[in-house]
Design an enzyme around this catalytic site. Sequence first.
Site, short mmCIF file in Angstrom:
data_model
loop_
_atom_site.label_atom_id
_atom_site.label_comp_id
_atom_site.label_asym_id
_atom_site.label_seq_id
_atom_site.Cartn_x
_atom_site.Cartn_y
_atom_site.Cartn_z
N ASP A 14 0.92 -1.08 0.11
CA ASP A 14 0.09 0.32 -0.01
C ASP A 14 0.76 1.18 -0.23
O ASP A 14 1.67 1.35 0.92
CB ASP A 14 -0.91 -0.16 1.28
CG ASP A 14 -1.87 1.01 1.24
OD1 ASP A 14 -2.96 0.93 1.96
OD2 ASP A 14 -1.85 2.13 0.57
N ASP A 116 -3.03 2.47 -5.98
CA ASP A 116 -1.87 2.57 -5.02
C ASP A 116 -1.71 1.16 -3.96
O ASP A 116 -1.23 1.27 -3.00
CB ASP A 116 -1.97 3.56 -4.24
CG ASP A 116 -3.21 3.74 -3.12
OD1 ASP A 116 -4.16 2.95 -3.49
OD2 ASP A 116 -3.16 4.32 -2.19
N GLU A 117 -2.42 -0.10 -4.57
CA GLU A 117 -2.42 -1.10 -3.76
C GLU A 117 -2.44 -2.24 -4.59
O GLU A 117 -2.99 -2.54 -5.63
CB GLU A 117 -3.98 -1.14 -2.97
CG GLU A 117 -3.78 -0.12 -1.92
CD GLU A 117 -5.33 -0.54 -0.96
OE1 GLU A 117 -5.76 -1.72 -1.24
OE2 GLU A 117 -5.69 0.39 -0.49
#
Length: 373
Positions: A14, A116-117
């Site tokens: 993350d 973003d993960e």
Amino acid sequence: MKRISKNRIIFHVDLDAFFASCEERESPHFRGKPIVVGADPKQGTGRGVVSTANYTARKFGIHSAMPISQAYRLCPSAIFLPVNGALYSRVSNAVMAILQDFSQTYKGKFEQTSIDEAYIEILGRAASAYNRSYSCDCMQKIANRIRSKILDRERITASIGIGPNMLVAKIASDFQKPNGLTIVKPTDVQKFLDPLPIRKLPGIGPKTETELMKILGSSPSTGAEGATVSHLRKLPQSLLYEHFGRHGISLYESARGIDNRIVGKTTETKSIGEEYTFKEDTGSAREILPILFSLTKNVLRSAQSAGYKDFKTITVKIRYANFKTHTKSLSGNYSIEDINKIEQTALKLLWRFISSLKKIRLIGFRIGRFTKG
DNA sequence: ATTGAAGTACACG
DNA sequence: CTAACGCGTGTACTTCAAT
């Protein structure tokens, strides 16, 4: 042939305060200052929300999804920046390429779940070694190599969670942010989850939390900290099913760290849409129509550039000044080329709203159910 | 009995 | 009065109708 079930080893990566981190990396003189990425605050009158605040801004109480007007009140001197989607996509793609590379190295699986993960499942020799010893050294080294590479190549930090399934890995990555690493051994899952607030479980949002509090509140010992996973775990499966249906079953399992989802599932796009909030609420067709048509054009253009040719559903969405939100949709066979027909359909749907003559805050346009080749 | 369509609610980043 | 509350996308559920 009988198969011995092995513990899986799943990483959740993350990127920390991602949008704000990208801005810091582009403008290093911002370092150490509060940065708020999101809508224009307009001296406190802006109507949007915060997308991402860096950790300096968070010290002022600013966080994602907060109304930008409130963020401005908390820290008027913060650096307020608009969302630069093109930049974040570029950085994201670079980072995801690094992660995919690692997953190959460890003969693993990879799944990106947002800008973003991502998840990585470690397979191969490293996994066998871990399953024999439960010594975290090896996994810790891999995680640190991943974080170093992201930092060296892209100059942003990441937090990583490692667990025996996607649920635990995801919660673990959030446990020590930013720039953190949390490893939860298969034997420690319950110990790790029990003290956490129920809100940390994916799938428990504001509504579900409130509902659960109503149930748990009637029993003693739910202290001022609020309900925790251990409280949730006391509720029988039957009761959760009665209140929440299928969702209740998944709550029951989540509270026990059970999650059998497979890493690497791909999902094709189901719908594409765009929406717009007016500067001021309006009831005027003169203002609304041009917006609807520009939304339509934008959506068709992005669908076209994504390679779609035909679709079946058109949906128009309205949010009234009171925040009541409604949609109207119509199914048929639409060709993306046929702008006229699509615009006429959108207009027809909008009409049913306008006739009610209430002021409108937001309008949206969406297409879905793409037909394949 | 199943499927499609329309609409709502909720969640997440 | 008790606030402030974007955008894009997904899933699940309900209700009604047609096959």
